[in-house]
Design a protein around this motif. Structure first.
Motif, PDB file in Angstrom:
ATOM      1  N   ALA A  87     -21.126  -6.458 -29.388  1.00 20.15           N
ATOM      2  CA  ALA A  87     -21.883  -5.253 -29.736  1.00 20.15           C
ATOM      3  C   ALA A  87     -21.126  -4.458 -30.787  1.00 20.15           C
ATOM      4  O   ALA A  87     -19.900  -4.395 -30.775  1.00 20.15           O
ATOM      5  CB  ALA A  87     -22.101  -4.408 -28.487  1.00 20.15           C
ATOM      6  N   GLY A  88     -21.858  -3.862 -31.716  1.00 17.96           N
ATOM      7  CA  GLY A  88     -21.268  -2.974 -32.700  1.00 17.96           C
ATOM      8  C   GLY A  88     -20.609  -3.634 -33.893  1.00 17.96           C
ATOM      9  O   GLY A  88     -20.050  -2.940 -34.731  1.00 17.96           O
ATOM     10  N   LEU A  89     -20.659  -4.956 -34.010  1.00 25.30           N
ATOM     11  CA  LEU A  89     -20.060  -5.646 -35.155  1.00 25.30           C
ATOM     12  C   LEU A  89     -21.086  -5.860 -36.259  1.00 25.30           C
ATOM     13  O   LEU A  89     -22.205  -6.306 -35.991  1.00 25.30           O
ATOM     14  CB  LEU A  89     -19.506  -7.015 -34.747  1.00 25.30           C
ATOM     15  CG  LEU A  89     -18.223  -7.021 -33.940  1.00 25.30           C
ATOM     16  CD1 LEU A  89     -17.835  -8.453 -33.586  1.00 25.30           C
ATOM     17  CD2 LEU A  89     -17.095  -6.355 -34.707  1.00 25.30           C
ATOM     18  N   LEU A  90     -20.689  -5.562 -37.493  1.00 25.54           N
ATOM     19  CA  LEU A  90     -21.556  -5.870 -38.631  1.00 25.54           C
ATOM     20  C   LEU A  90     -21.708  -7.379 -38.752  1.00 25.54           C
ATOM     21  O   LEU A  90     -20.721  -8.119 -38.622  1.00 25.54           O
ATOM     22  CB  LEU A  90     -20.957  -5.323 -39.924  1.00 25.54           C
ATOM     23  CG  LEU A  90     -21.049  -3.821 -40.133  1.00 25.54           C
ATOM     24  CD1 LEU A  90     -20.236  -3.413 -41.351  1.00 25.54           C
ATOM     25  CD2 LEU A  90     -22.493  -3.379 -40.284  1.00 25.54           C
ATOM     26  N   HIS A  91     -22.933  -7.829 -39.003  1.00 29.06           N
ATOM     27  CA  HIS A  91     -23.168  -9.263 -39.186  1.00 29.06           C
ATOM     28  C   HIS A  91     -24.432  -9.483 -40.007  1.00 29.06           C
ATOM     29  O   HIS A  91     -25.293  -8.610 -40.082  1.00 29.06           O
ATOM     30  CB  HIS A  91     -23.234 -10.010 -37.847  1.00 29.06           C
ATOM     31  CG  HIS A  91     -24.278  -9.504 -36.906  1.00 29.06           C
ATOM     32  ND1 HIS A  91     -24.156  -8.318 -36.205  1.00 29.06           N
ATOM     33  CD2 HIS A  91     -25.476 -10.020 -36.543  1.00 29.06           C
ATOM     34  CE1 HIS A  91     -25.224  -8.144 -35.446  1.00 29.06           C
ATOM     35  NE2 HIS A  91     -26.052  -9.155 -35.642  1.00 29.06           N
ATOM     36  N   SER A  92     -24.504 -10.643 -40.635  1.00 27.33           N
ATOM     37  CA  SER A  92     -25.673 -11.018 -41.441  1.00 27.33           C
ATOM     38  C   SER A  92     -25.792 -12.530 -41.444  1.00 27.33           C
ATOM     39  O   SER A  92     -24.840 -13.244 -41.142  1.00 27.33           O
ATOM     40  CB  SER A  92     -25.535 -10.500 -42.875  1.00 27.33           C
ATOM     41  OG  SER A  92     -24.425 -11.106 -43.509  1.00 27.33           O
ATOM     42  N   VAL A  93     -26.982 -13.009 -41.787  1.00 31.28           N
ATOM     43  CA  VAL A  93     -27.229 -14.444 -41.905  1.00 31.28           C
ATOM     44  C   VAL A  93     -27.795 -14.697 -43.296  1.00 31.28           C
ATOM     45  O   VAL A  93     -28.730 -14.030 -43.732  1.00 31.28           O
ATOM     46  CB  VAL A  93     -28.208 -14.954 -40.822  1.00 31.28           C
ATOM     47  CG1 VAL A  93     -28.344 -16.466 -40.899  1.00 31.28           C
ATOM     48  CG2 VAL A  93     -27.761 -14.526 -39.427  1.00 31.28           C
ATOM     49  N   SER A  94     -27.223 -15.673 -43.981  1.00 33.48           N
ATOM     50  CA  SER A  94     -27.612 -15.960 -45.360  1.00 33.48           C
ATOM     51  C   SER A  94     -28.881 -16.784 -45.432  1.00 33.48           C
ATOM     52  O   SER A  94     -29.118 -17.652 -44.593  1.00 33.48           O
ATOM     53  CB  SER A  94     -26.498 -16.722 -46.077  1.00 33.48           C
ATOM     54  OG  SER A  94     -25.322 -15.964 -46.096  1.00 33.48           O
ATOM     55  N   HIS A  95     -29.645 -16.510 -46.466  1.00 32.68           N
ATOM     56  CA  HIS A  95     -30.786 -17.350 -46.827  1.00 32.68           C
ATOM     57  C   HIS A  95     -30.229 -18.723 -47.186  1.00 32.68           C
ATOM     58  O   HIS A  95     -29.224 -18.832 -47.867  1.00 32.68           O
ATOM     59  CB  HIS A  95     -31.507 -16.715 -48.017  1.00 32.68           C
ATOM     60  CG  HIS A  95     -32.612 -17.533 -48.576  1.00 32.68           C
ATOM     61  ND1 HIS A  95     -33.840 -17.621 -47.959  1.00 32.68           N
ATOM     62  CD2 HIS A  95     -32.682 -18.291 -49.675  1.00 32.68           C
ATOM     63  CE1 HIS A  95     -34.621 -18.402 -48.676  1.00 32.68           C
ATOM     64  NE2 HIS A  95     -33.942 -18.814 -49.732  1.00 32.68           N
ATOM     65  N   SER A  96     -30.842 -19.773 -46.700  1.00 33.44           N
ATOM     66  CA  SER A  96     -30.363 -21.123 -46.958  1.00 33.44           C
ATOM     67  C   SER A  96     -31.362 -21.884 -47.809  1.00 33.44           C
ATOM     68  O   SER A  96     -32.559 -21.848 -47.557  1.00 33.44           O
ATOM     69  CB  SER A  96     -30.158 -21.866 -45.635  1.00 33.44           C
ATOM     70  OG  SER A  96     -29.774 -23.187 -45.872  1.00 33.44           O
ATOM     71  N   LEU A  97     -30.863 -22.580 -48.814  1.00 36.40           N
ATOM     72  CA  LEU A  97     -31.748 -23.403 -49.642  1.00 36.40           C
ATOM     73  C   LEU A  97     -31.931 -24.792 -49.057  1.00 36.40           C
ATOM     74  O   LEU A  97     -32.748 -25.568 -49.529  1.00 36.40           O
ATOM     75  CB  LEU A  97     -31.184 -23.495 -51.062  1.00 36.40           C
ATOM     76  CG  LEU A  97     -31.037 -22.152 -51.771  1.00 36.40           C
ATOM     77  CD1 LEU A  97     -30.410 -22.346 -53.147  1.00 36.40           C
ATOM     78  CD2 LEU A  97     -32.371 -21.443 -51.894  1.00 36.40           C
ATOM     79  N   LEU A 129     -23.363 -17.464 -41.811  1.00 33.95           N
ATOM     80  CA  LEU A 129     -23.388 -16.060 -41.488  1.00 33.95           C
ATOM     81  C   LEU A 129     -22.052 -15.395 -41.788  1.00 33.95           C
ATOM     82  O   LEU A 129     -21.057 -16.081 -42.054  1.00 33.95           O
ATOM     83  CB  LEU A 129     -23.802 -15.824 -40.032  1.00 33.95           C
ATOM     84  CG  LEU A 129     -22.990 -16.482 -38.939  1.00 33.95           C
ATOM     85  CD1 LEU A 129     -22.913 -15.559 -37.742  1.00 33.95           C
ATOM     86  CD2 LEU A 129     -23.682 -17.769 -38.509  1.00 33.95           C
ATOM     87  N   HIS A 130     -22.056 -14.088 -41.744  1.00 34.44           N
ATOM     88  CA  HIS A 130     -20.850 -13.286 -41.851  1.00 34.44           C
ATOM     89  C   HIS A 130     -20.786 -12.403 -40.613  1.00 34.44           C
ATOM     90  O   HIS A 130     -21.792 -11.788 -40.240  1.00 34.44           O
ATOM     91  CB  HIS A 130     -20.867 -12.398 -43.090  1.00 34.44           C
ATOM     92  CG  HIS A 130     -20.426 -13.099 -44.324  1.00 34.44           C
ATOM     93  ND1 HIS A 130     -21.263 -13.895 -45.065  1.00 34.44           N
ATOM     94  CD2 HIS A 130     -19.221 -13.129 -44.935  1.00 34.44           C
ATOM     95  CE1 HIS A 130     -20.599 -14.385 -46.097  1.00 34.44           C
ATOM     96  NE2 HIS A 130     -19.355 -13.935 -46.040  1.00 34.44           N
ATOM     97  N   VAL A 131     -19.621 -12.359 -39.981  1.00 35.77           N
ATOM     98  CA  VAL A 131     -19.367 -11.440 -38.883  1.00 35.77           C
ATOM     99  C   VAL A 131     -18.164 -10.609 -39.321  1.00 35.77           C
ATOM    100  O   VAL A 131     -17.079 -11.163 -39.513  1.00 35.77           O
ATOM    101  CB  VAL A 131     -19.096 -12.175 -37.561  1.00 35.77           C
ATOM    102  CG1 VAL A 131     -18.807 -11.178 -36.448  1.00 35.77           C
ATOM    103  CG2 VAL A 131     -20.279 -13.063 -37.177  1.00 35.77           C
ATOM    104  N   GLY A 132     -18.380  -9.325 -39.524  1.00 38.22           N
ATOM    105  CA  GLY A 132     -17.356  -8.514 -40.171  1.00 38.22           C
ATOM    106  C   GLY A 132     -17.200  -9.021 -41.592  1.00 38.22           C
ATOM    107  O   GLY A 132     -18.155  -9.104 -42.342  1.00 38.22           O
ATOM    108  N   THR A 133     -15.996  -9.433 -41.947  1.00 43.10           N
ATOM    109  CA  THR A 133     -15.750  -9.987 -43.282  1.00 43.10           C
ATOM    110  C   THR A 133     -15.562 -11.496 -43.247  1.00 43.10           C
ATOM    111  O   THR A 133     -15.275 -12.108 -44.269  1.00 43.10           O
ATOM    112  CB  THR A 133     -14.494  -9.346 -43.908  1.00 43.10           C
ATOM    113  OG1 THR A 133     -13.369  -9.602 -43.065  1.00 43.10           O
ATOM    114  CG2 THR A 133     -14.687  -7.845 -44.087  1.00 43.10           C
ATOM    115  N   GLU A 134     -15.719 -12.104 -42.072  1.00 43.76           N
ATOM    116  CA  GLU A 134     -15.480 -13.536 -41.909  1.00 43.76           C
ATOM    117  C   GLU A 134     -16.738 -14.371 -42.162  1.00 43.76           C
ATOM    118  O   GLU A 134     -17.749 -14.188 -41.481  1.00 43.76           O
ATOM    119  CB  GLU A 134     -14.981 -13.843 -40.486  1.00 43.76           C
ATOM    120  CG  GLU A 134     -13.625 -13.270 -40.175  1.00 43.76           C
ATOM    121  CD  GLU A 134     -12.526 -13.929 -40.991  1.00 43.76           C
ATOM    122  OE1 GLU A 134     -12.544 -15.164 -41.173  1.00 43.76           O
ATOM    123  OE2 GLU A 134     -11.644 -13.186 -41.456  1.00 43.76           O
ATOM    124  N   PRO A 135     -16.682 -15.304 -43.108  1.00 42.11           N
ATOM    125  CA  PRO A 135     -17.798 -16.241 -43.267  1.00 42.11           C
ATOM    126  C   PRO A 135     -17.712 -17.317 -42.179  1.00 42.11           C
ATOM    127  O   PRO A 135     -16.625 -17.815 -41.878  1.00 42.11           O
ATOM    128  CB  PRO A 135     -17.565 -16.832 -44.657  1.00 42.11           C
ATOM    129  CG  PRO A 135     -16.100 -16.691 -44.891  1.00 42.11           C
ATOM    130  CD  PRO A 135     -15.649 -15.477 -44.121  1.00 42.11           C
TER     131      PRO A 135
END
Length: 86
Positions: free
Chosen positions: A52-62, A33-39
């Motif tokens: 709360a309020g932090l940009l985040h994403s989770v990557s598709h995993s192969l 995942l990424h939280v802010g700009t940190e992997p």
């Protein structure tokens, strides 16, 4: 409050933010995942609390399996807005 279980081998979670806290647990496999700009990489059994309020994403995993469980909780359920904890 909401609970989720997602298979990251099937999908990813695009970048987003919300007013709730989010706890993410790598239930099975490895989660990227990424939280802010940190992997960040979570190995099975590890978790992270995202404020709360932090940009985040989770990557598709192969890599299979790659299951995450998450709990999303609004701060008002922990301490109402007049509290210093809020």
């Amino acid at each position: 409050m909401a609970c989720y279980e997602d298979d990251m081998a099937c999908t990813g979670v695009p970048i987003h933010w919300h007013d709730e806290f989010e706890y993410i647990l790598a239930f099975n496999g490895t989660i990227h995942l990424h939280v802010g700009t940190e992997p960040i990489t979570l190995r099975q059994g590890a978790g992270i609390l995202i404020n709360a309020g932090l940009l985040h994403s989770v990557s598709h995993s192969l890599r299979k399996p790659s299951i995450l469980r998450s709990l999303v909780v609004h701060p008002d359920l922990i301490a109402g807005s007049p509290q210093s904890c809020y």
